[in-house]
Design an enzyme around this catalytic site. Structure first.
Site, PDB file in Angstrom:
ATOM      1  N   HIS A  35       3.658   9.683  -7.721  1.00 39.46           N
ATOM      2  CA  HIS A  35       4.954   9.940  -8.332  1.00 39.46           C
ATOM      3  C   HIS A  35       5.316  11.414  -8.286  1.00 39.46           C
ATOM      4  O   HIS A  35       4.454  12.281  -8.408  1.00 39.46           O
ATOM      5  CB  HIS A  35       4.979   9.436  -9.777  1.00 39.46           C
ATOM      6  CG  HIS A  35       5.085   7.948  -9.828  1.00 39.46           C
ATOM      7  ND1 HIS A  35       4.528   7.196 -10.824  1.00 39.46           N
ATOM      8  CD2 HIS A  35       5.683   7.068  -8.985  1.00 39.46           C
ATOM      9  CE1 HIS A  35       4.779   5.912 -10.604  1.00 39.46           C
ATOM     10  NE2 HIS A  35       5.473   5.810  -9.487  1.00 39.46           N
ATOM     11  N   ASP A  42      -1.900  -5.745   6.821  1.00 41.10           N
ATOM     12  CA  ASP A  42      -2.371  -4.618   6.003  1.00 41.10           C
ATOM     13  C   ASP A  42      -1.656  -4.593   4.658  1.00 41.10           C
ATOM     14  O   ASP A  42      -2.180  -4.072   3.675  1.00 41.10           O
ATOM     15  CB  ASP A  42      -2.096  -3.285   6.722  1.00 41.10           C
ATOM     16  CG  ASP A  42      -2.858  -3.164   8.033  1.00 41.10           C
ATOM     17  OD1 ASP A  42      -4.060  -3.482   8.042  1.00 41.10           O
ATOM     18  OD2 ASP A  42      -2.235  -2.768   9.042  1.00 41.10           O
ATOM     19  N   GLU A  62       8.250   1.819  -3.571  1.00 36.38           N
ATOM     20  CA  GLU A  62       6.912   1.205  -3.513  1.00 36.38           C
ATOM     21  C   GLU A  62       6.239   1.472  -2.173  1.00 36.38           C
ATOM     22  O   GLU A  62       5.029   1.688  -2.108  1.00 36.38           O
ATOM     23  CB  GLU A  62       7.000  -0.297  -3.797  1.00 36.38           C
ATOM     24  CG  GLU A  62       7.507  -0.647  -5.211  1.00 36.38           C
ATOM     25  CD  GLU A  62       6.702   0.019  -6.329  1.00 36.38           C
ATOM     26  OE1 GLU A  62       5.499   0.306  -6.138  1.00 36.38           O
ATOM     27  OE2 GLU A  62       7.292   0.289  -7.408  1.00 36.38           O
ATOM     28  N   HIS A  78       4.347  -5.694  -4.948  1.00 32.17           N
ATOM     29  CA  HIS A  78       4.709  -6.807  -5.824  1.00 32.17           C
ATOM     30  C   HIS A  78       5.908  -6.459  -6.702  1.00 32.17           C
ATOM     31  O   HIS A  78       5.937  -5.405  -7.323  1.00 32.17           O
ATOM     32  CB  HIS A  78       3.516  -7.189  -6.707  1.00 32.17           C
ATOM     33  CG  HIS A  78       2.400  -7.830  -5.930  1.00 32.17           C
ATOM     34  ND1 HIS A  78       1.128  -7.932  -6.404  1.00 32.17           N
ATOM     35  CD2 HIS A  78       2.378  -8.406  -4.694  1.00 32.17           C
ATOM     36  CE1 HIS A  78       0.359  -8.544  -5.498  1.00 32.17           C
ATOM     37  NE2 HIS A  78       1.101  -8.832  -4.451  1.00 32.17           N
ATOM     38  N   HIS A 123       5.088  -2.878  -8.471  1.00 35.02           N
ATOM     39  CA  HIS A 123       3.948  -1.993  -8.233  1.00 35.02           C
ATOM     40  C   HIS A 123       3.513  -2.154  -6.792  1.00 35.02           C
ATOM     41  O   HIS A 123       3.866  -3.107  -6.110  1.00 35.02           O
ATOM     42  CB  HIS A 123       2.789  -2.298  -9.192  1.00 35.02           C
ATOM     43  CG  HIS A 123       1.953  -3.477  -8.783  1.00 35.02           C
ATOM     44  ND1 HIS A 123       0.862  -3.354  -7.947  1.00 35.02           N
ATOM     45  CD2 HIS A 123       2.065  -4.802  -9.059  1.00 35.02           C
ATOM     46  CE1 HIS A 123       0.335  -4.557  -7.742  1.00 35.02           C
ATOM     47  NE2 HIS A 123       1.056  -5.457  -8.404  1.00 35.02           N
TER      48      HIS A 123
HETATM   49 ZN   LIG Z   1       0.542  -7.237  -8.134  1.00 36.02          ZN
HETATM   50 ZN   LIG Z   2       5.832   4.185  -8.270  1.00 38.40          ZN
END
Ligand SMILES: [Zn+2]
Ligand SMILES: [Zn+2]
Length: 731
Positions: free
Chosen positions: A231, A155, A222, A196, A177
């Site tokens: 956020h 997932d 993340e 990532h 991200h």
């Molecule tokens: Zn990415």
């Molecule tokens: Zn963030």
């Protein structure tokens, strides 16, 4: 705070201060930044390189989210903020909640796999750091993560990538991200979801290191997106958009777990039995929450010093008692600074306000310091929207006085009067829009309140909410942001009143029934439902709860116990409520919600769920009365309402029984019961008159290793027999 040297987005350093209407070289990059992070929609027409109207609106939203002075100008504070290293996902609009959520996974059992790692750390240490961050989210409860091979259709796919990442560029100041769950994605609509990390512009580390970023810290953030959180505008939260180099933040804050809980509500949960935390207390109990989620409890000892103990890990076991010294003459109040440091407040023997504070989040304590004043009540502490604490107490003139931190985590104003003539301590709450509101009982017995007219700003006059109350006032916040207040009425029942919409007017008073012998404690974290706790008759703990967030109420149910204090409610990091009281032995007792699975039902009638044979007695008037130990280990009884006829319902006499009791009848015809308590002492309770009401529980001390046997002397005096720790017979 760590001095942050690392600067991201260096191209912004060269852009001059820009006021509305101005054009400056490079200002187009500021507009691109605002668009990239969600403040300026791509479709909005704007004049490139000029601080025009739409750009000013976006800039103001940015300044509000980061709690900067809202100037609408591209100024030093804004430039500094934009140059902080950050996450690549956009920021939500500043709303009523600090945390913001997108959507939850429907599948609560997720898999993840690792792709390419980084050469910045040795071996596969980067993967272990990510695994620890995943475990931290899993510990909150509600989602499980299992590692699988890359080829097993995970997932979530975790990897280090070039800054020019094809699925979401990390070029220029972006460290990493991820994406939100399916249904609210912003990066990809297919699985696996990315986590990532930028491996070309960013140096990674395990732990704090100069100009490098701690992998576990960034991974924890993340994976907050992966579970569905956007956020947060709380600077201390894991879900705040920016992060410093040479820094670690590896534990979730209350804001983060609040956000998680709103997506994955805890199931209705059952309660443990009572357990003793020992000590000898002379005050009510106060509970605070450490920045890392560990609860900490405070109470006054027999030496009148403040004593505390704390969970050794979030939602976990407890340290021993430790003294924080001082000689105090009030209950203790606790609140958290914006940076997560707890601070406690109490009245000294000089009637001045004294406080001490943690010197670092979740850490050691300062000495005692005086905040002066001459106060005549317990202290109420509230947090302003910007994180500044504000304290309220009654002065010798019976008016309400307050003082406040002049900046978050910082020094204090002098005392100022809010006027009025109040007859007890104030209660304070915060409106959904950030305005503080205080409540106190007036000389007419009614609840009076006043409120900040804007967040962190001036105050309205006093206004009456009516009613005639006989307890202190308790304030709860509904899941939808509406405040609700609770107090005991002249009929000793629980009464409540609520805002009819967030930050706005109030309903009238309504009764929730019950017979209260204490103040009211309100808990609010479990699944967004308010839950109230009171001491009822026979000194047992009773509770009732909203049956759904922000909506109707269950009936009263007993949790047993023998209480000699008001009740305090704590919130475990995983969302389970825990209550604390002083027992008749002056020890601290607590009970907690156990892991999800069982519902709340079961304890309004005994319905044949007994854990021991009952004892049967005959009242002087000939009416039978039966006594049993319930599943809550409290003593329950029911009686014939007239000789040989119908029966009353079950009623709890409270208590914590570890064995069958013994029942006798005094010479005067009064029934008397004897039991062994969980402290192994002999406890008893008796009718205060023949065939009549009952005393509370009282301890006769001793250390019993057997059930209790009972005889009656020729003279009519009762005599009890037990085995002691020496295996001898004691009586
Ligand atoms: Zn990415
Ligand atoms: Zn963030």
């Amino acid at each position: 705070m760590t001095e942050e040297k690392y600067r991201a987005a260096p191209y912004l350093a060269a852009v001059a201060d820009t006021a509305p209407g101005e054009r400056n070289v490079g200002f187009d990059k500021v507009q691109a930044y605002l668009e990239r992070f969600g403040y300026l929609r791509e479709s909005i027409v704007r004049e490139v390189g000029v601080l025009d109207d739409p750009t000013e609106g976006a800039l103001r939203k940015y300044q509000e989210f980061f709690e900067l002075p809202i100037t609408g100008i591209f100024d030093d504070a804004t430039r500094e903020s934009m140059m902080r290293p950050r996450c690549g996902l956009p920021d939500p609009q500043a709303g009523e909640l600090a945390f913001a959520t997108t959507c939850a996974w429907t599948d609560r059992t997720l898999t993840y796999a690792f792709d390419t790692g980084t050469d910045d750390v040795a071996g596969n240490a980067e993967f272990d750091a990510v695994r620890r961050a995943i475990q931290t989210w899993q510990n909150v409860g509600g989602l499980t993560f299992t590692e699988v091979a890359l080829g097993s259709s995970p997932d979530i796919r975790i990897g280090w990538r070039p800054a020019a990442d094809p699925d979401h560029s990390m070029v220029g100041g972006v460290l990493a991200h991820a994406d939100f769950p399916p249904g609210c994605s912003v990066v990809t609509n297919t699985l696996p979801k990315p986590v990532h990390f930028d491996d070309s512009e960013t140096v990674w580390s395990v732990g704090a290191a100069a100009n490098a970023f701690d992998i576990e810290t960034v991974a924890l953030h993340e994976f907050g997106h992966i579970v569905g959180l956007a956020h947060s505008s709380v600077p201390n939260a894991v879900m705040a958009p920016t992060v410093a180099s040479n820094f670690t933040k590896r534990a979730l804050t209350q804001d983060d777990t609040d956000g998680f809980r709103s997506l994955y509500p805890a199931a209705p949960q059952a309660w443990s039995g009572w357990n003793s935390l020992g000590g000898s207390l002379t005050s009510n109990i106060t509970v605070g929450t450490n920045a890392d989620g560990r609860m900490e409890i405070f109470a006054r000892g027999t030496d009148r010093a403040v004593w505390h103990r704390w969970q050794t890990a979030p939602s976990n076991g407890w340290s021993g008692w430790n003294s924080l010294g001082g000689v105090i003459t009030s209950d203790i109040s606790v609140a958290s600074n914006r940076d997560g440091r707890m601070e406690i407040f109490a009245r000294g023997t000089d009637n001045a306000l004294w406080h001490r504070w943690q010197t670092a989040p979740s850490n050691g304590w300062s000495g005692w310091n005086s905040l002066g004043g001459v106060i005549t009540s317990d202290i109420s502490v509230a947090s302003n929207r910007d994180g500044r604490m504000e304290i309220f107490a009654r002065g010798t003139d019976n008016a309400l006085w307050h003082r406040w931190q002049t900046a978050p985590n910082s020094g204090w104003s002098g005392w100022n009067s809010l006027g009025g003539v109040i007859t007890g301590p104030a209660a304070s709450g915060r409106n959904a829009d950030g305005r503080l509101e205080v409540f106190a009982r007036g000389t007419d017995g009614a609840v009076w309140h006043r409120w900040q007219t804007a967040p962190g700003s001036g105050w309205s006059g006093w206004h009456s909410l009516g009613g005639v109350i006989t307890s202190e006032i308790a304030v709860g916040n509904n899941a939808d942001g509406r405040m609700e207040i609770f107090a005991r009425g002249t009929d000793n029942a629980l009464w409540h009143m609520w805002q009819t919409a967030p930050s706005t007017g109030w309903s009238g008073w309504q009764s929730l029934g019950g017979i209260l012998t204490s103040n009211i404690a309100v808990g609010s974290k479990a699944a967004g439902r308010l839950e109230v706790f009171v001491r009822g008759t026979a000194n047992a703990l009773w509770h009732m709860w909203q049956t759904a967030p922000s909506t109707g109420w269950s009936g009263w149910q007993s949790l047993g116990g023998i209480l000699t204090s008001n009740i305090t409610v704590g919130n475990n990091a995983d969302g389970r409520l825990e209550v604390f009281v002083r027992g008749t032995d002056n020890a601290l007792w607590h009970m907690w919600q156990t892991a999800p699975s069982t519902g709340w039902s079961g304890w309004q009638s005994l319905g044949g769920i007994l854990t021991a044979d009952g004892a049967l007695g005959r009242n002087k008037t000939g009416r039978l009365e039966v006594f049993v130990r319930g599943t809550d280990n409290a003593l329950w009884h029911m009686w014939q309402t007239a000789p040989s006829t119908g029966w009353s319902g079950w009623q709890s006499l409270g208590g914590i029984l570890t064995a069958d009791g013994a029942l006798g009848r005094n010479k005067t015809g009064r029934l008397e019961v004897f039991v062994r308590g969980t402290d192994n002492a002999l406890w008893h309770m008796w009718q205060t008159a023949p065939s009549n009401g009952w005393s509370g529980w009282q301890s006769l001390g001793g250390i019993l290793t057997s059930d209790v046997a009972l005889g009656r002397n020729k003279t009519g005096r009762l005599e009890v027999f037990v085995r002691g720790t020496d295996n001898a017979l004691w009586h």
